[in-house]
Enzyme design. Structure first.
Site, PDB file in Angstrom:
ATOM      1  N   LYS A  45       0.979  -1.135  -0.081  1.00 13.54           N
ATOM      2  CA  LYS A  45       0.169   0.082  -0.025  1.00 13.54           C
ATOM      3  C   LYS A  45       0.902   1.116   0.138  1.00 13.54           C
ATOM      4  CE  LYS A  45      -3.734  -0.309   2.626  1.00 13.54           C
ATOM      5  NZ  LYS A  45      -4.108  -0.566   4.015  1.00 13.54           N
ATOM      6  N   ARG A 116      -3.028   3.235   8.671  1.00  8.60           N
ATOM      7  CA  ARG A 116      -3.457   2.147   7.855  1.00  8.60           C
ATOM      8  C   ARG A 116      -2.218   1.040   7.892  1.00  8.60           C
ATOM      9  NH1 ARG A 116      -4.747   4.799   1.945  1.00  8.60           N
ATOM     10  NH2 ARG A 116      -5.842   2.820   1.736  1.00  8.60           N
ATOM     11  N   GLY A 125      -8.422  -7.525   4.631  1.00  6.24           N
ATOM     12  CA  GLY A 125      -9.160  -7.598   5.955  1.00  6.24           C
ATOM     13  C   GLY A 125      -8.367  -8.175   7.121  1.00  6.24           C
ATOM     14  N   MET A 127      -5.628  -7.111   8.830  1.00  7.35           N
ATOM     15  CA  MET A 127      -4.985  -6.045   9.561  1.00  7.35           C
ATOM     16  C   MET A 127      -5.889  -4.867   9.863  1.00  7.35           C
ATOM     17  SD  MET A 127      -0.914  -6.700   9.323  1.00  7.35           S
ATOM     18  CE  MET A 127      -1.287  -6.292   7.642  1.00  7.35           C
ATOM     19  N   ARG A 383      -3.695  -1.487  -6.338  1.00  9.17           N
ATOM     20  CA  ARG A 383      -2.834  -2.610  -6.359  1.00  9.17           C
ATOM     21  C   ARG A 383      -3.361  -3.743  -7.445  1.00  9.17           C
ATOM     22  NH1 ARG A 383      -5.727  -4.409  -0.901  1.00  9.17           N
ATOM     23  NH2 ARG A 383      -7.644  -4.373  -1.777  1.00  9.17           N
ATOM     24  N   HIS A 501      -4.777 -45.416  -5.604  1.00  8.00           N
ATOM     25  CA  HIS A 501      -5.449 -45.556  -6.725  1.00  8.00           C
ATOM     26  C   HIS A 501      -6.595 -44.674  -7.174  1.00  8.00           C
ATOM     27  CE1 HIS A 501      -8.985 -48.045  -8.864  1.00  8.00           C
ATOM     28  NE2 HIS A 501      -7.823 -48.209  -9.353  1.00  8.00           N
ATOM     29  N   SER A 814      12.491 -42.246 -19.810  1.00  6.76           N
ATOM     30  CA  SER A 814      11.023 -41.438 -19.263  1.00  6.76           C
ATOM     31  C   SER A 814      11.153 -41.691 -17.695  1.00  6.76           C
ATOM     32  CB  SER A 814       9.965 -42.100 -20.013  1.00  6.76           C
ATOM     33  OG  SER A 814       8.730 -41.518 -19.256  1.00  6.76           O
ATOM     34  N   GLY A 816       9.950 -42.037 -14.253  1.00  6.18           N
ATOM     35  CA  GLY A 816       8.735 -42.380 -13.662  1.00  6.18           C
ATOM     36  C   GLY A 816       8.703 -41.920 -12.109  1.00  6.18           C
ATOM     37  N   THR A 817       8.465 -40.814 -12.025  1.00  5.38           N
ATOM     38  CA  THR A 817       8.670 -40.208 -10.667  1.00  5.38           C
ATOM     39  C   THR A 817       7.831 -40.388  -9.767  1.00  5.38           C
ATOM     40  OG1 THR A 817       7.410 -38.018 -11.504  1.00  5.38           O
ATOM     41  CG2 THR A 817       9.753 -37.979 -11.655  1.00  5.38           C
ATOM     42  N   ASN A 818       6.593 -41.359  -9.862  1.00  2.00           N
ATOM     43  CA  ASN A 818       5.947 -41.616  -8.836  1.00  2.00           C
ATOM     44  C   ASN A 818       6.782 -42.833  -7.766  1.00  2.00           C
ATOM     45  OD1 ASN A 818       3.985 -40.268  -9.662  1.00  2.00           O
ATOM     46  ND2 ASN A 818       2.683 -41.844 -10.476  1.00  2.00           N
ATOM     47  N   ASP A 819       7.150 -43.733  -8.729  1.00  3.70           N
ATOM     48  CA  ASP A 819       8.152 -44.751  -8.047  1.00  3.70           C
ATOM     49  C   ASP A 819       9.332 -44.293  -7.786  1.00  3.70           C
ATOM     50  OD1 ASP A 819       7.076 -47.372  -7.567  1.00  3.70           O
ATOM     51  OD2 ASP A 819       6.522 -47.602  -9.886  1.00  3.70           O
ATOM     52  N   CYS A 881       7.093 -39.128 -16.961  1.00  8.78           N
ATOM     53  CA  CYS A 881       5.375 -39.502 -17.101  1.00  8.78           C
ATOM     54  C   CYS A 881       4.948 -39.882 -15.610  1.00  8.78           C
ATOM     55  CB  CYS A 881       5.471 -40.998 -18.003  1.00  8.78           C
ATOM     56  SG  CYS A 881       6.410 -42.296 -17.167  1.00  8.78           S
ATOM     57  N   TYR A 901      10.267 -33.714 -23.271  1.00  6.94           N
ATOM     58  CA  TYR A 901       8.741 -33.618 -23.057  1.00  6.94           C
ATOM     59  C   TYR A 901       8.391 -33.955 -21.613  1.00  6.94           C
ATOM     60  CZ  TYR A 901       8.529 -38.641 -23.066  1.00  6.94           C
ATOM     61  OH  TYR A 901       8.652 -40.057 -22.814  1.00  6.94           O
TER      62      TYR A 901
HETATM   63  P1  ADP Z   1      -7.244  -2.368   3.776  1.00  9.62           P
HETATM   64  O1  ADP Z   1      -6.068  -2.627   3.741  1.00  9.62           O
HETATM   65  O2  ADP Z   1      -8.224  -3.184   4.569  1.00  9.62           O
HETATM   66  O3  ADP Z   1      -8.024  -1.879   2.252  1.00  9.62           O
HETATM   67  P2  ADP Z   1      -7.241   0.588   3.896  1.00  9.62           P
HETATM   68  O4  ADP Z   1      -5.971   1.292   4.664  1.00  9.62           O
HETATM   69  O5  ADP Z   1      -7.128   0.656   2.519  1.00  9.62           O
HETATM   70  O6  ADP Z   1      -7.397  -0.905   4.553  1.00  9.62           O
HETATM   71  O7  ADP Z   1      -8.358   1.480   4.617  1.00  9.62           O
HETATM   72  C1  ADP Z   1      -9.738   1.029   4.405  1.00  9.62           C
HETATM   73  C2  ADP Z   1     -10.672   2.105   3.864  1.00  9.62           C
HETATM   74  O8  ADP Z   1     -10.540   3.252   4.824  1.00  9.62           O
HETATM   75  C3  ADP Z   1     -10.008   2.822   2.457  1.00  9.62           C
HETATM   76  O9  ADP Z   1     -10.623   2.059   1.476  1.00  9.62           O
HETATM   77  C4  ADP Z   1     -10.683   3.967   2.692  1.00  9.62           C
HETATM   78  O10 ADP Z   1     -12.122   3.937   2.221  1.00  9.62           O
HETATM   79  C5  ADP Z   1     -10.633   4.372   3.948  1.00  9.62           C
HETATM   80  N1  ADP Z   1      -9.429   5.167   4.119  1.00  9.62           N
HETATM   81  C6  ADP Z   1      -8.261   4.799   4.385  1.00  9.62           C
HETATM   82  N2  ADP Z   1      -7.261   6.200   4.542  1.00  9.62           N
HETATM   83  C7  ADP Z   1      -8.206   7.331   4.510  1.00  9.62           C
HETATM   84  C8  ADP Z   1      -7.991   8.665   4.130  1.00  9.62           C
HETATM   85  N3  ADP Z   1      -6.713   9.194   4.202  1.00  9.62           N
HETATM   86  N4  ADP Z   1      -8.999   9.385   3.849  1.00  9.62           N
HETATM   87  C9  ADP Z   1     -10.319   8.583   3.791  1.00  9.62           C
HETATM   88  N5  ADP Z   1     -10.366   7.466   3.775  1.00  9.62           N
HETATM   89  C10 ADP Z   1      -9.659   6.620   3.901  1.00  9.62           C
HETATM   90 MG    MG Z   2      -7.793  -0.802   1.265  1.00 12.33          MG
HETATM   91 MG    MG Z   3      -9.802  -3.257   5.403  1.00  9.69          MG
END
Ligand code: ADP
Ligand code: MG
Ligand code: MG
Length: 929
Positions: A45, A116, A125, A127, A383, A501, A814, A816-819, A881, A901
């Site tokens: 990020k 963040r 989701g 962290m 990303r 089998h 060839s 025969g990597t199983n055996d 094979c 092959y």
């Molecule tokens: P995750 O890794 O779970 O996507 P983020 O760090 O991207 O978490 O944060 C989740 C959401 O929080 C972002 O998609 C955004 O909508 C909101 N957010 C994060 N930073 C800011 C910011 N500086 N201003 C406004 N919204 C933010």
């Molecule tokens: Mg995000």
């Molecule tokens: Mg999140």
């Protein structure tokens, strides 16, 4: 002692390094200290925020990234920071204040921040993120005055309390509340109650006054539940949040996720501190998530969802039904809702421009998070986007057409498992996410399947005849179950490993299959089975995920396999143009050969003669084979062998014909003798009658055949050495078939392969027989151009070691990597179910070596085999094979080692084609670097 000293010295060195190193990287205002390639240090990020803000000069709220190294330091040093960190954070915060013209903690003009997390690899989701940091009793009035929007400020405040109390005051503090009793849940409940009391549905319907009251209640509740005051100091909030993100790296969920995704635990997360922008400032504000192309089907239009007057993860959390970005993004839930393009045309246009720019820059499909504050667009994240198999293939093809990427890059954009998705029906991931896993086993045959439980092959066939789907549930399968396995939609067994089998057969047919589900217990008399505490009976529905090895009760929704998929054909043709390895198939029948050809196989790398003793029409030849096995004298045996000849010739001829124009490697019989000795009384009686022997005589002969270690017993070439007439008959069947086909104008290219060879003298012995028969067949048929190719399987360590000698006698090798794996590890491939699970779980082994080639150990022998073989014959043709021929990593290995092959079951052929192309593409990529 020495060790501790060393360790301490190392720690001190790290301390010093971190101290003198730059721990914080700024981004914003068209500048950035970091860039996109610095993912290791800044996390995914942070690196991409820097890339967008600095290099690309996109509108990104200013902020700074605290490096992953600080996280490592934090965990190595009892949750302390490098001493310079505080000053670095403060000076960077100053820069943010300057850029935003706001001041953190100011009473009149407060700056709010988000904190963040962001690891190198995305951990969606797992962290935590905390928004609106800096709101306090003192800064709230200033915010209200400045924005003139009291409702917005209290909406932001209640979000801060919810996130902060959950992430910092509860999770990071190590408090583990019981299910549903967490502070987040409690506060959510309170919000819900206010809404229902007021009779409104959405939180946007709540007034400033409602929210203000709620915030006060929230703070009281936090104090009550967690025993601590919600901090009313901006700096305390900030450092609390930073610490919580670092400590969330070792939260339970995060650890579990890394285990599943094989993300190293020592990587650490970065922390991004960023100026807040607000999507919740009214109807001119919004927040959303978008993809530069549709990640579900690969459609090349911009795709996404947004919510007016919302913040953070409201869109993903499903708080309200999100609206579609544009007409391409509509679905049945959202088609009546206005698009962003309609509602905020200016911001939409800008966003659309940016996503195009991002694609050009990153040369891939991107996942984008954005916020619109009072009409102004801000980019919050980008990303490379996750996608399913269909989308991956579509995008790879489109991007080549658009000249965004080269063909070499395109083949690297689709993973083997994504391709696999297209080749098998699969459980609808939405349905699967909601279902409870009742049992786990080894994922032996990929794809998903749903059907009625049956415990016998007969029941499977009966159900199939009625047009219904059966799931065959067995302790283990044996050759007699083949018909039932064929009829069943999927197979679940208690015992067996990845090459048992059941697994081999299922994979060969592209059937969903789970083996080694140790907890499964079958009660055949009651026709019930149980897995742990869950019991089901014959006729009940279950669903299997053969890709993961998960068992579910009931009938989960399925997605269709991509049959007749034009894109798949186009994509694989592209792979073929790039790859150097040939891809053959393991096929034992004309039908399998035809199917494999459709999947793109060019030749057969393994045709097992003994297959004709299984399945449909096998009774007659099986009966004769049994006679052959229990024969005592050469006369008896020759008689049986001659009887077997026409059956064998027919099976071989049909398959060679189906693969006309391509090589067909036919392996001489390697039957597991003990499996073929009849057990049932009637069959025994028939054999006795046909051979004119008594039952006692039969039993005594069978007893002689009994082996303590059949896998290392009288099998393979040993059979041919002891009973030359068996080799003679087989070679005659092969060579006559080919000669006759050539006469008919068919391009027949048989190759005779001798199995289980460990010494060159075995091959000399067998070759003499085959060459004699060859001369006889040429003389008999007059076909002078009959090809003769005699090779061997390398499946015993000694053969690999002595390959230079063996190559003197062989036209091809060839592996025969199983055996070879079985012999190298000393693991019986049929008995690994008992320990492989524990080995993998404890990390004793990283992979099941029967599934993924052990490149270190078995690979060492293979390298030796190739080297030795080619030192004798420079152009020796070399293939593989075993089951590994269809495993992507193993294919790459074969490519690197200069194989000609790989050969795998028909359904794996596309995967092997992809892997072979990827091996070339990777080579080119590393050369470029
Ligand atoms: P995750 O890794 O779970 O996507 P983020 O760090 O991207 O978490 O944060 C989740 C959401 O929080 C972002 O998609 C955004 O909508 C909101 N957010 C994060 N930073 C800011 C910011 N500086 N201003 C406004 N919204 C933010
Ligand atoms: Mg995000
Ligand atoms: Mg999140």
């Amino acid at each position: 002692m020495a060790k501790t000293v060393k360790k301490a010295a190392k720690k001190a060195a790290v301390k010093k390094a971190v101290k003198s190193m730059k721990n914080v990287y700024y981004f914003g205002g068209g500048k950035a200290d970091g860039k996109g390639s610095m993912k290791e240090l800044l996390g995914g990020k942070g690196a991409n925020l820097a890339e967008m803000a600095g290099l690309m000069k996109l509108p990104v709220p200013p902020g700074f990234t605290i490096t992953t190294e600080v996280c490592t330091y934090y965990w190595d040093n009892k949750k302390n920071y490098p001493s310079s960190l505080k000053a670095e954070v403060e000076s960077n915060l100053k820069k943010v204040e300057k850029e935003t013209k706001k001041v953190f903690g100011s009473v009149d003009n407060p700056l709010l921040l988000s904190v963040r997390s962001g690891a190198r690899a995305s951990m969606p989701g797992m962290m935590e993120t905390i928004l609106n940091i800096g709101l306090t009793e003192k800064t709230i009035p200033g915010m209200i005055k400045k924005t003139g929007n009291e409702r917005f400020v209290y909406d932001a405040y209640r979000r801060l309390i919810m996130m902060y109390s959950d992430v910092v005051m509860e999770k990071a503090a190590g408090i583990e509340p019981k299910d549903d009793k967490g502070i987040r849940k409690v506060l959510d409940g309170m919000l819900h109650d206010v809404k229902s009391k007021k009779g409104v549905k959405d939180d946007t319907d709540l007034t400033a006054e409602d929210l203000k009251t709620l915030c006060a209640e929230f703070k009281k509740t936090v104090k009550n539940v967690l025993g601590k005051e919600f901090p009313d100091n901006p700096m305390l909030q900030l450092w609390g949040a930073i610490g919580a993100v670092f400590s969330s790296w070792n939260g339970k969920r995060a650890i579990a996720y890394r285990n599943i995704e094989k993300i190293p635990h020592e990587w650490g997360t970065a922390v991004n501190v960023q100026a807040m922008v607000f999507g919740n400032m009214g109807t001119d504000s919004a927040t959303g998530v978008a993809f530069s192309r549709n990640p579900g089907n690969g459609d090349s239009h911009f795709y996404g969802e947004y919510l007016i007057n919302a913040q953070g993860e409201d869109v993903v959390a499903g708080i309200r039904t999100p609206s579609p970005m544009n007409k391409w993004s509509k679905n049945t839930h959202s088609e009546h809702l206005p698009t962003l393009e309609q509602v905020m045309p200016k911001a939409y246009k800008e966003l659309d421009g940016i996503q195009k720019k991002l694609e050009k820059h990153f040369r891939d499909m991107l996942d984008i998070e954005f916020t619109i504050e009072q009409g102004r667009l801000w980019m919050l994240q980008c990303r490379v986007g996750k996608r399913n198999g269909t989308a991956a293939v579509q995008m790879a093809l489109d991007m080549v057409k658009e000249k965004l990427i080269s063909q070499n890059e395109a083949v690297l954009r689709v993973t083997a498992s994504q391709l696999d998705e297209l080749l098998h029906p699969a459980i609808d991931p939405k349905a699967e996410a909601l279902a409870k896993i009742v049992g786990k086993g080894l994922p032996a045959g990929p794809g998903g399947a749903s059907g009625k439980v049956v415990f016998t092959s007969e029941a499977a066939m009966a159900l199939k005849a009625k047009g219904e789907k059966a799931i065959l549930v067995r302790e283990e399968t044996n050759p007699e179950d083949v018909e039932g396995m064929r009829a069943a939609e999927a197979i679940l067994t208690q015992r067996g490993g990845m090459t048992s089998h059941a697994a081999l057969v299922a994979r060969g047919w592209g059937k969903c299959c789970i083996v080694g589900c140790g907890e499964l217990e079958i009660n055949l008399s009651k026709k019930t089975a149980s897995i742990g505490s869950v019991t089901f009976k014959e006729g009940d529905f279950i669903t299997l995920n053969g890709t993961k090895g998960f068992v579910y009760l009931g009938q989960l929704k399925m997605l269709e396999a991509g049959e007749g998929n034009n894109n798949l054909t186009k994509f694989l043709d592209m792979c073929d143009k790039i790859k150097r390895l040939d891809v053959r198939t393991n096929a034992d029948t004309p039908e399998d050969a035809v199917r494999a050809k459709k999947f793109g196989a060019k030749g057969i790398g393994l045709f097992r003669i003994e297959h004709m003793f299984y399945g449909t029409n096998a009774e007659k030849p099986l009966f004769i084979l049994r006679k052959m096995i229990v024969s005592k004298t050469t006369e008896e045996r020759t008689k049986a062998v001659n009887e077997l000849f026409p059956f064998m010739k027919k099976a071989i001829k049909g398959t060679i014909k189906a693969m006309a124009g391509f090589g067909v490697t036919i392996r001489l019989m390697d039957p597991p003798l003990h499996e073929f000795i009849p057990q049932q009384k009637e069959v025994k009686e028939q054999v006795c009658k046909a051979m004119g022997i008594t039952m006692e005589e039969f039993d005594s002969r069978a007893a002689v055949l009994h082996e303590v270690n059949p896998m290392m017993g009288h099998r393979g070439v040993r059979l041919g050495v002891t009973y030359p007439e068996i080799t003679e008959m087989q070679s005659r069947a092969i060579l006559e078939s080919a000669a006759e086909l050539i006469k008919e104008g068919v391009k027949a290219m048989p190759e005779i392969m001798v199995p289980v060879v460990c010494h060159e003298n075995e091959l000399i012995d067998q070759r003499a027989i085959i060459e004699r028969v060859y001369k006889e067949v040429v003389a008999k048929t007059g076909v002078k151009k009959l090809p003769l190719s005699v090779g061997t399987m390398i499946e015993i360590p000694r053969a690999a070691i002595m390959s230079h000698k063996i190559a003197e006698q062989a036209d091809f090798f060839s592996f025969g990597t199983n055996d070879l794996t079985q012999m190298t590890f000393g693991f019986s491939r049929d008995d690994i179910g008992g320990f492989m699970g524990a080995y993998l779980e404890k990390g004793v082994l990283k992979n099941d070596p029967f599934q993924t080639l052990d490149q270190d150990g078995v690979g060492y022998l293979i390298k030796q085999g190739v080297k030795g073989g080619r030192s004798t014959k420079a152009k020796l043709k070399i293939g593989i094979c075993g089951e590994h021929g269809g495993d992507a990593k193993s294919v790459e290995f074969c490519h690197r080692e200069g194989f000609n092959y790989v050969s795998c079951s028909p359904f794996r052929v596309p995967i092997a084609r992809l892997a072979a192309a990827q091996a070339v593409a990777k080579e080119i990529k590393t050369k470029k670097k």
